[in-house]
Design a protein around this motif. Structure first.
Motif, PDB file in Angstrom:
ATOM      1  N   GLY A   1       0.631   3.308   5.182  1.00 36.51           N
ATOM      2  CA  GLY A   1       0.162   2.779   6.173  1.00 36.51           C
ATOM      3  C   GLY A   1       0.261   3.709   7.614  1.00 36.51           C
ATOM      4  O   GLY A   1       1.160   4.366   7.675  1.00 36.51           O
TER       5      GLY A   1
ATOM      6  N   ARG B   1      -5.387  -8.685   3.692  1.00 36.11           N
ATOM      7  CA  ARG B   1      -5.010  -8.844   5.366  1.00 36.11           C
ATOM      8  C   ARG B   1      -4.760 -10.352   5.797  1.00 36.11           C
ATOM      9  O   ARG B   1      -5.973 -11.006   5.409  1.00 36.11           O
TER      10      ARG B   1
ATOM     11  N   SER C   1      -4.212  -5.530  10.063  1.00 31.92           N
ATOM     12  CA  SER C   1      -4.130  -4.338   9.824  1.00 31.92           C
ATOM     13  C   SER C   1      -2.845  -3.448  10.430  1.00 31.92           C
ATOM     14  O   SER C   1      -2.703  -2.405  10.069  1.00 31.92           O
ATOM     15  N   ARG C   2      -2.152  -4.093  11.280  1.00 28.90           N
ATOM     16  CA  ARG C   2      -1.074  -3.584  12.152  1.00 28.90           C
ATOM     17  C   ARG C   2       0.159  -3.966  11.789  1.00 28.90           C
ATOM     18  O   ARG C   2       1.201  -4.061  12.385  1.00 28.90           O
TER      19      ARG C   2
ATOM     20  N   TYR D   1     -13.255  -3.413   4.559  1.00 29.29           N
ATOM     21  CA  TYR D   1     -13.150  -4.791   5.149  1.00 29.29           C
ATOM     22  C   TYR D   1     -14.290  -5.679   4.435  1.00 29.29           C
ATOM     23  O   TYR D   1     -15.419  -5.743   4.685  1.00 29.29           O
TER      24      TYR D   1
ATOM     25  N   ASN E   1       0.889  -1.353   0.215  1.00 27.81           N
ATOM     26  CA  ASN E   1      -0.129   0.015  -0.071  1.00 27.81           C
ATOM     27  C   ASN E   1       0.800   1.339  -0.011  1.00 27.81           C
ATOM     28  O   ASN E   1       2.042   1.248   0.462  1.00 27.81           O
TER      29      ASN E   1
ATOM     30  N   GLY F   1      -9.144  -5.602   1.545  1.00 24.65           N
ATOM     31  CA  GLY F   1      -9.098  -4.265   1.942  1.00 24.65           C
ATOM     32  C   GLY F   1      -8.628  -3.278   0.670  1.00 24.65           C
ATOM     33  O   GLY F   1      -7.824  -3.606  -0.040  1.00 24.65           O
TER      34      GLY F   1
END
Length: 616
Positions: free
Chosen positions: A268, A522, A566-567, A481, A265, A444
């Protein structure tokens, strides 16, 4: 020479014990204002025969202030440079374990903030020397001293002040032999005298701690060669941490460049997660966030070594009820301002540079990063210890007598090594050894918006959606999502992104924007936590009737760094550090219960326990 008031007596000098060692671990029960730490650091630094690495584990009820450290450092000119380096890495005053790297990562400090006895039970380490010269340990329950025996290596030294009969007996039962045991444990030691002991377990059987991460029984690999599969954030961070510890690494990636899937991406965001009960997910996110900030500084800094900005993150509450709850959370925890600040709606709007729908949390050290540039920076720093295999798909994982062999889809060997680390997200399930891991892919879609078509915000804005400040004329918003696997952009996902963004930016209308963005998937585990550590072997025998994580069979030399959801930005550095610490038999950077919460075998353990319950 440093005067005696801030050093151990010469006959308990640690230098003879750490000399010519690969690693030495010291546990200090009372960090105080850092005087003993500075003295130890200087003595170790000045010793030409010092251990290659020094781990300094420090317990402290609350974090010392920079002012306290500065006052301590002022006592000796030699400590000024030490103070400056420590000051630059000093964390915010929040509870938990904090790992700090000093002196080119040869000195590894782990600060453990909170109740000393509770922190002691959470340590996973093999300790060579215990220093208990302050008063903190005297507030612990006497039974807590038995934990020292569980942490001690054979012949570990113990220096303790203010020892009374009950504490002495507890330590003796734990396996410590005192120099003056012939006096039958009299109370002749005064508050100012130091009792000395050596760990030689022969009194009672050793007991396992309540929380036991599998790493306590891990095999330390002498042949430091590893294969990492996947060159996204997880794999790149693994390469960087492995090489830093002296490993040689083969990196296998099916794409022709790093960070082509979920890590590809354009931007982030990074920030911690807060909760009223400070649950494991919040504690883990705090540790991961703060550790990532430190690792990135050591790489050269956000916006310098890689693309991004530490512009802060403003997390807007969902509605008035949520805002009230967050306000109560702020009053309860009273986080330090350099970690998190609660702002009312007016203050949040001023900070954002545009009206926002509610108050929110401001994380001043947060921001955004371009993951691809970060992956490249981590890999570039690996030098000739890293061998890359881009454009090659790891299709088959075969166990050999002394390690693992990786073959491509044509059966051609790519690489072999004693250790293999799966860092390829849901693709890991293509291997037989990982096919039952409870991982799923969540779609995503990110929306790209030209800078002039969205408010010019100062920090990253997030809530039900997020918006990054403009970079090269473009902002990123999202992310959806979705439960489907469509790889191309969809209008309904973009419309949903823009609608959620409009909810937190009152007065802004997206209008007709072209369909632009990117789709990624993800990798998410069933319980939303990553899978970090040795992979379980469900076919392996377990002789224990009621097994714990440490009792489950594992594939030798096979590990995972999966499920970052997502982290991934903040998870990648800490997860890699945790795994490399396990591989090297070093103290873990986080608490034992948190390491256990990330163990890939936790799902198998739960399944086995449920299977033994009586049927209703």
């Amino acid at each position: 020479m440093i005067p005696n008031p801030v050093t151990l007596p010469t006959d308990t000098d640690l230098a003879p014990h750490w000399r010519e060692r690969d690693s030495f671990v010291l546990l200090d029960s009372d960090f105080g204002s850092g005087e003993h730490f500075f003295a130890t650091w200087q003595a170790w630094r000045d010793d030409p025969h010092r251990s290659r690495q020094l781990h300094y584990l420090a317990l402290l009820p609350q974090l010392a202030t920079l002012h306290d450290l500065e006052k301590a450092a002022e006592k000796f000119l030699e400590w000024q440079t030490l103070y400056a380096e420590l000051c630059a890495a000093w964390p915010p005053a929040v509870p938990g374990f904090h790992r700090i790297f000093l002196q080119h990562e040869q000195l590894v400090m782990t600060l453990m903030i909170g109740d000393g006895a509770a922190c002691l039970r959470q340590i996973v380490a093999k300790v060579d020397a215990f220093r208990m010269l302050g008063r903190n340990w005297q507030t612990w329950p006497v039974a807590a001293l038995s934990t020292l025996g569980k942490l001690a290596v054979q012949h570990a030294s113990l220096d303790i002040r203010g020892l009374e009969t009950a504490a002495r007996k507890q330590l003796q039962q734990a396996g410590f032999v005192f120099e003056n045991d012939a006096d039958n444990g009299s109370d002749s030691d005064t508050e100012l005298n130091i009792s000395r002991a050596c760990f030689a377990p022969r009194f009672v059987p050793r007991l396992a701690p309540h929380f036991t991460a599998w790493s306590t029984a891990a095999i330390v690999h002498g042949d430091r060669r590893a294969i990492v599969i996947g060159a996204g954030l997880a794999g790149s961070a693994a390469c960087q941490r492995l090489v830093q510890r002296g490993w040689s690494v083969d990196l296998i990636e099916s794409h022709t460049a790093p960070a082509q899937q979920a890590s590809g991406n354009s931007a982030g965001i990074f920030m911690p997660l807060l909760s009223r009960d400070d649950n494991p997910a919040s504690r883990l996110s705090r540790s991961a966030y703060l550790f990532a900030l430190q690792v990135w500084r050591r790489l050269g800094g956000i916006g310098t070594a890689f693309t991004g900005a530490a512009c802060g993150v403003l997390q807007i509450a969902r509605d008035a009820g949520h805002a009230d709850g967050q306000q109560q959370l702020a009053e309860f925890w009273r986080y330090p301002a350099d970690y998190a600040q609660w702002l009312d709606q007016a203050a949040a709007s001023r900070l954002a540079g545009h009206p926002v729908s509610a108050g929110g949390w401001y994380f001043p050290a947060g921001g955004w990063v371009q993951p691809r540039s970060l992956c490249q920076a981590m890999l570039d720093g690996c030098g000739n210890r890293l061998q890359t295999h881009f454009g090659q798909r790891a299709a088959l994982l075969e166990r050999e007598q002394d390690g693992w062999l990786i073959r491509d889809q044509h059966g051609t060997e790519i690489a072999s090594a004693p250790v293999v680390i799966l860092a390829n997200a849901c693709d890991a399930r293509h291997f037989t050894q990982a096919e039952e891991l409870p991982l799923s892919a969540i779609r995503g879609q990110i929306t790209y918006i030209e800078a002039g078509q969205v408010p010019a915000i100062a920090p990253v804005l997030c809530g039900e959606a997020y918006l990054t400040p403009a970079y090269e004329g473009m902002c990123s918003a999202g992310a959806s999502y979705d439960e489907d696997m469509q790889e191309t952009l969809r209008q309904d996902s973009q419309d949903d992104n823009l609608a959620r963004l409009a909810n937190i930016l009152p007065g802004w209308q997206a209008g007709a924007l072209p369909l632009a963005g990117r789709v990624g998937f993800r990798c998410v585990a069933r319980d939303r936590l990553p899978l970090i550590g040795a992979l379980p072997d469900k076919t392996g025998a377990c002789a224990v009737r009621e097994p714990k994580l440490k009792d489950l069979a594992r594939f030798p030399g096979l590990y995972s760094l999966l499920g970052y959801a997502s982290r991934g930005l903040i998870w990648a550095p800490l997860a890699a550090e945790l795994l490399v610490s396990q591989l090297n038999g070093e103290p873990l950077p986080i608490e034992a219960d948190l390491a256990a919460a990330l163990d890939p075998a936790r799902f198998l353990l739960k399944k086995q326990r449920l299977s033994k319950l009586p049927h209703q």
